[in-house]
Write a protein that holds these residues in place. Structure first.
Motif, short mmCIF file in Angstrom:
data_model
loop_
_atom_site.label_atom_id
_atom_site.label_comp_id
_atom_site.label_asym_id
_atom_site.label_seq_id
_atom_site.Cartn_x
_atom_site.Cartn_y
_atom_site.Cartn_z
N THR A 115 3.08 -5.51 0.75
CA THR A 115 3.07 -6.90 0.02
C THR A 115 4.11 -6.58 -0.93
N GLU A 116 4.67 -5.57 -1.27
CA GLU A 116 5.37 -5.36 -2.81
C GLU A 116 6.93 -5.83 -2.47
N THR A 117 7.36 -5.29 -0.60
CA THR A 117 8.23 -4.76 0.39
C THR A 117 8.81 -5.08 1.58
N THR A 118 7.91 -5.76 1.96
CA THR A 118 7.83 -6.79 3.10
C THR A 118 8.31 -5.84 4.24
N VAL A 119 7.68 -3.63 4.27
CA VAL A 119 8.18 -3.14 5.36
C VAL A 119 6.81 -2.67 5.57
N GLU A 120 6.97 -3.22 7.29
CA GLU A 120 5.81 -3.19 8.11
C GLU A 120 6.04 -1.88 9.62
N LEU A 121 6.96 -0.79 9.04
CA LEU A 121 6.82 0.40 9.58
C LEU A 121 5.92 1.31 9.04
N GLU A 122 5.12 1.69 9.81
CA GLU A 122 3.80 2.09 9.38
C GLU A 122 5.09 4.33 8.85
N PRO A 123 4.91 4.42 7.63
CA PRO A 123 5.58 5.46 6.70
C PRO A 123 5.15 6.82 8.48
N ARG A 124 6.07 7.79 8.53
CA ARG A 124 5.78 8.83 8.94
C ARG A 124 5.19 9.76 8.46
N HIS A 125 4.99 9.97 6.73
CA HIS A 125 4.49 10.53 6.64
C HIS A 125 3.57 10.14 4.87
N LEU A 126 2.84 10.32 4.66
CA LEU A 126 2.13 9.42 3.73
C LEU A 126 1.30 10.82 2.80
N GLU A 127 1.40 10.42 1.41
CA GLU A 127 0.38 12.09 0.47
C GLU A 127 0.25 11.67 -0.98
N GLN A 128 -0.79 11.67 -0.89
CA GLN A 128 -0.65 11.79 -2.76
C GLN A 128 -0.68 13.03 -3.52
N PHE A 129 0.25 12.95 -4.47
CA PHE A 129 0.42 14.33 -4.55
C PHE A 129 0.62 14.66 -6.04
N TYR A 130 -0.21 13.32 -6.72
CA TYR A 130 0.12 13.37 -8.49
C TYR A 130 -1.22 12.47 -9.06
N THR A 131 -1.75 13.00 -10.08
CA THR A 131 -2.53 11.68 -11.20
C THR A 131 -2.04 11.70 -12.27
N PHE A 132 -1.85 9.91 -12.53
CA PHE A 132 -0.50 10.55 -13.77
C PHE A 132 -1.47 9.27 -14.73
N GLY A 133 -1.95 9.86 -15.66
CA GLY A 133 -3.44 9.48 -17.02
C GLY A 133 -2.89 9.43 -18.17
N GLU A 134 -1.82 9.50 -18.35
CA GLU A 134 -1.72 9.42 -20.29
C GLU A 134 -2.14 8.36 -20.46
#
Length: 225
Positions: free
Chosen positions: A68-87
């Motif tokens: 939505t924010e970048t108009t990227v239509e291709l699927e990422p080759r890799h996607l992972e959760q890596f950290y939670t930020f909650g300050e």
């Protein structure tokens, strides 16, 4: 049985995702940023991201915000959760926890434009980004650290390249992610000894001797979690 409800002292928390999306451009590691069009931090650069919708999985929210924010239509080759930020003070709008995701976009993903409420989108040097909104500088730093770690134990460097590539191209990915030069002879010896590559039987013509092309070896570990 009565209806379960939050205790009076429970803090209402907003849930969001932010995406550090990387690609290699001209031998340099780049990160995809958007220019915010709304307060807070209007006109500042930021990682793509936003609030998670009801019933939406976290990875689905990350992909939706990226598209939505970048108009990227291709699927990422890799996607992972890596950290939670909650300050508690990370967002002036209230207590918002962000689940950060790391993405590697396909080789050749270059042209992007802003979408949704953003003013624009562009690629920036990942190791030398502009000033970022919220705590996104900290998110980007941790994402780069995660990326560097996964070069060594998950073959993530291969996700930045086309299916067939040369050893110098692979070395360029390592150097771009690590932000330092590597000895060509030692790199070649170490990579070939790992057994993750197989010669494709093809060569790429160019200046000088045609370069041997390689592919991921069958059975080699992938970047999966």
């Amino acid at each position: 049985m009565g209806t379960l409800s939050l205790p009076p002292q429970a803090t209402r928390v907003g849930l969001a995702v932010d995406v550090a999306a990387f690609a290699m451009h001209a031998g340099e590691l780049r990160v995809l940023l958007v220019q915010r069009g709304e307060l807070p931090h209007a006109r500042d650069w930021a990682l793509p991201g936003g609030f998670v919708q009801p019933g939406e999985a976290l990875h689905e929210a990350a992909l939706r915000e990226l598209r939505t924010e970048t108009t990227v239509e291709l699927e990422p080759r890799h996607l992972e959760q890596f950290y939670t930020f909650g300050e508690p003070s990370r967002d002036p709008r209230g207590r918002i926890v962000s689940v950060a995701h790391l993405a590697v976009l396909p080789h050749g993903t270059v042209r992007v434009t802003g979408g949704g409420h953003t003013l624009g989108a562009d690629w920036f040097p990942a190791h030398h980004p502009p000033r970022l909104a919220f705590d996104h500088a900290a998110i980007l730093d941790r994402a780069i650290g995660r990326l560097q770690l996964r070069l060594e134990y998950a073959n993530l460097a291969l996700e930045f390249l086309p299916d067939a590539f040369t050893l110098p191209e692979l070395q360029t990915v390592y150097e771009g992610v690590l932000d330092r030069s590597l000895d060509k002879r030692n790199f070649r010896k170490r990579i070939l000894a790992q057994g993750i590559l197989a010669a494709s039987g093809e060569r790429r013509s160019g200046v000088g001797r045609p370069a041997q092309l390689y592919r991921r070896a069958k059975g080699a570990r992938t970047a999966a979690l």
